[in-house]
Design a protein around this motif. Structure first.
Motif, short mmCIF file in Angstrom:
data_model
loop_
_atom_site.label_atom_id
_atom_site.label_comp_id
_atom_site.label_asym_id
_atom_site.label_seq_id
_atom_site.Cartn_x
_atom_site.Cartn_y
_atom_site.Cartn_z
N GLY A 85 38.81 47.60 34.57
CA GLY A 85 38.69 46.20 35.46
C GLY A 85 37.48 45.24 34.17
N SER A 86 37.81 44.30 33.99
CA SER A 86 37.12 44.17 32.76
C SER A 86 35.31 43.82 33.20
CB SER A 86 37.36 42.34 32.18
OG SER A 86 37.39 41.33 33.60
N ASP A 87 35.06 43.74 34.00
CA ASP A 87 33.54 44.30 34.68
C ASP A 87 32.90 45.22 33.58
OD1 ASP A 87 32.60 41.86 36.43
OD2 ASP A 87 33.24 43.15 37.62
N VAL A 179 34.37 36.23 24.40
CA VAL A 179 34.60 34.98 25.28
C VAL A 179 35.02 35.82 26.49
CG1 VAL A 179 36.74 33.23 25.54
CG2 VAL A 179 35.14 34.12 23.13
N ASP A 180 34.91 35.46 28.28
CA ASP A 180 35.34 35.99 28.87
C ASP A 180 36.91 35.23 29.51
OD1 ASP A 180 36.38 36.94 31.69
OD2 ASP A 180 33.81 36.82 32.27
N GLU A 181 38.00 35.49 29.02
CA GLU A 181 39.57 35.21 29.58
C GLU A 181 39.26 35.84 30.53
OE1 GLU A 181 41.83 34.55 26.49
OE2 GLU A 181 40.39 33.08 25.27
N ALA A 182 39.05 36.09 31.87
CA ALA A 182 39.49 36.52 32.95
C ALA A 182 41.00 35.85 33.59
CB ALA A 182 38.21 36.42 33.75
N TYR A 183 40.46 33.93 33.20
CA TYR A 183 41.70 33.45 33.98
C TYR A 183 42.55 31.85 32.33
CZ TYR A 183 38.75 34.33 37.99
OH TYR A 183 38.20 34.99 38.58
N ALA A 184 42.98 33.21 31.04
CA ALA A 184 43.13 32.39 30.31
C ALA A 184 44.71 32.12 30.61
CB ALA A 184 42.48 33.03 28.89
N ARG A 205 39.50 40.26 28.64
CA ARG A 205 40.78 39.61 29.89
C ARG A 205 40.70 41.02 31.06
NH1 ARG A 205 45.33 37.27 27.57
NH2 ARG A 205 44.37 35.42 26.36
N THR A 206 41.30 40.38 32.42
CA THR A 206 41.40 41.28 33.58
C THR A 206 43.10 40.81 33.58
OG1 THR A 206 41.00 41.28 35.24
CG2 THR A 206 40.65 39.31 34.53
N LEU A 207 43.35 42.53 34.51
CA LEU A 207 44.97 42.40 35.22
C LEU A 207 44.64 41.45 36.52
CD1 LEU A 207 45.08 44.06 32.33
CD2 LEU A 207 47.98 44.75 33.64
N SER A 208 43.42 41.82 37.16
CA SER A 208 42.88 40.90 38.36
C SER A 208 43.67 40.11 38.78
CB SER A 208 41.86 41.21 38.86
OG SER A 208 40.91 42.68 38.03
N LYS A 209 44.13 38.73 38.38
CA LYS A 209 44.28 37.42 38.86
C LYS A 209 46.23 37.33 38.20
CE LYS A 209 39.38 37.88 38.90
NZ LYS A 209 39.22 37.57 40.52
N SER A 210 46.02 37.41 36.87
CA SER A 210 47.50 36.70 36.63
C SER A 210 48.55 37.55 36.76
CB SER A 210 47.20 36.43 35.23
OG SER A 210 46.65 36.84 34.30
N MET A 216 43.55 47.35 41.79
CA MET A 216 43.74 48.16 40.55
C MET A 216 42.69 48.60 39.93
SD MET A 216 46.33 50.14 40.96
CE MET A 216 46.30 51.54 39.41
N ARG A 217 42.10 47.73 39.54
CA ARG A 217 40.75 47.54 39.09
C ARG A 217 41.12 48.06 37.21
NH1 ARG A 217 38.24 44.52 39.52
NH2 ARG A 217 36.57 45.43 38.24
N LEU A 218 42.05 46.47 36.55
CA LEU A 218 41.86 46.35 35.58
C LEU A 218 41.78 45.56 34.23
CD1 LEU A 218 45.57 48.28 35.70
CD2 LEU A 218 44.15 49.54 34.48
C1 PLP Z 1 35.09 35.17 35.24
C2 PLP Z 1 34.93 36.47 35.64
N1 PLP Z 1 35.08 37.52 34.28
C3 PLP Z 1 35.04 38.52 34.86
C4 PLP Z 1 35.91 39.31 36.51
C5 PLP Z 1 36.31 40.34 36.66
O1 PLP Z 1 36.30 40.67 36.13
P1 PLP Z 1 37.16 42.56 36.91
O2 PLP Z 1 38.58 42.66 38.55
O3 PLP Z 1 38.98 42.79 35.82
O4 PLP Z 1 36.74 42.99 36.25
C6 PLP Z 1 35.58 38.28 36.97
C7 PLP Z 1 36.51 38.31 38.26
O5 PLP Z 1 36.28 37.13 39.37
C8 PLP Z 1 35.59 36.63 36.91
O6 PLP Z 1 35.59 35.88 37.74
#
Ligand code: PLP
Length: 347
Positions: A85-87, A179-184, A205-210, A216-218
């Motif tokens: 997860g990007s967290d 730069v937290d590009e979770a939604y980029a 970046r995260t694979l959680s959204k797109s 899976m937490r990636l």
């Molecule tokens: C801005 C932002 N950054 C990071 C995360 C965490 O993503 P991940 O599921 O990869 O831990 C989220 C999840 O909602 C988010 O909104």
């Protein structure tokens, strides 16, 4: 007497979005999950990995995932790291850069988990106010904190800054600009190139959204090799299990499927935003897979409750700068049509 560190005893924990136990009976638009399933290639890869090999440790270097990401984003492998997860990366960036009492900053509103992670480290937190038109208030000519987190596109507002503007911000930071590009992937541009151009920019970046893989937490980060090496040192050495590693490579390789899902979500977002406007709701133009919208009476809680009664779950924030509206994740076209009909009824 307490056995706990003072800051841990004193801090509040982060409250993640509600996951109802009877998930299937809700239209769930509160945690920005992707309404479409993961790529069939991902499911195949995970199934192939669920066998005897699970008795063995995973690849500690997560080579397949790193190579797939390096190829996709056009960076050498040693500029890339994978995480649970990007967290995990946000956490490890604070651990790597901010000692006890040192400062990290982020915008208010944005992703409030940065504050929790900083509090665990005993780091100081600074916030800069963000207006709904994207102005960052009182950002100094030189910001001397250790880290500045810029959620881009912003969550929960959905607005975004162009790479040039982010680059100019990076020049004003003494520490790292993350730069937290979770939604980029839902936006028309991103800041990946800045990592090459500016010595202090890291992109997560995260694979959680797109990529529909929240379960899976990636996540991954792109940064200079010496920063990646530091993050590598402090991570859990088996942070990605075998199933996650199988999934990440397959997901990043199946770009056709990824693009199709993202395009559908963006088309639904556009349609939903126009329809909300017709209902008299104000909508901040969104570059993410959610919209921040306010009803005519500016009472987010009233609408949240009324949607909840109809088993539609969206995100309401009691924070005074956000309580006039709601963040609504973009689901399937059908889910959004039902949500819109409910909103028309609620007013
Ligand atoms: C801005 C932002 N950054 C990071 C995360 C965490 O993503 P991940 O599921 O990869 O831990 C989220 C999840 O909602 C988010 O909104």
């Amino acid at each position: 007497m307490s056995y706990l560190r003072k800051n841990i005893a004193a801090m509040d924990g982060y409250v993640p979005g509600f996951q109802p136990p009877d998930e299937a009976s809700w239209i769930k638009l509160n945690t920005n999950e992707n309404p479409y399933p993961p790529s069939p290639q991902v499911i195949k890869a995970i199934q192939a990995a669920t066998g005897d090999d699970l008795r063995k440790y995973p690849d500690a270097a997560c080579r397949a995932g790193r190579e797939a990401a390096a190829e996709l984003y056009g960076y050498p492998v040693d500029w890339v790291i994978m995480a649970n997860g990007s967290d995990e990366l946000l956490n490890n960036l604070i651990r790597a850069c901010a000692g006890e009492g040192e400062e990290v900053a982020y915008l208010h509103p944005s992703y409030s988990y940065y504050a929790t992670l900083a509090a665990v480290q005993g780091a100081q937190i600074k916030t800069f106010a963000l207006t709904e038109s994207g102005d960052i208030m009182d950002f100094p000519e030189r910001y001397t904190g250790k880290l500045f987190f810029l959620t881009n596109p912003n969550a929960p507002l959905g607005l975004r800054w162009q790479a040039d503007d982010v680059g100019a911000l990076a020049d004003r930071c003494s520490g790292l600009l993350v730069v937290d590009e979770a939604y980029a992937d839902f936006a028309e541009g991103n800041c990946l190139e800045l990592v090459r151009q500016k010595p202090n920019v890291v992109v997560t970046r995260t694979l959680s959204k797109s990529y529909s893989l929240a379960g899976m937490r990636l996540g991954l980060a792109i940064a200079r090799p010496y920063i990646i090496a530091a993050l590598d040192k402090i991570r859990d050495h088996y942070n990605l299990d075998r199933l996650a590693q199988a999934a990440i490579a397959a997901a990043l390789i199946d770009q056709d499927y990824f693009r199709e899902c993202v395009e559908r979500i963006c088309a639904t977002r556009q349609w939903f935003s126009i329809e909300l406007d017709k209902l008299g709701y104000s909508v901040i133009p969104s570059s993410a897979n959610y919209v921040f919208t306010s009803p005519p009476d500016q009472n987010g809680k009233r609408v949240y409750d009324a949607l909840y009664q109809r088993k539609i779950l969206v995100r309401y924030f009691s924070d005074p700068v956000l309580s006039h509206g709601l963040r609504i994740s973009i689901g399937t076209q059908e889910e959004m049509e039902r949500t819109l009909a409910a909103l028309a009824e609620i007013g």
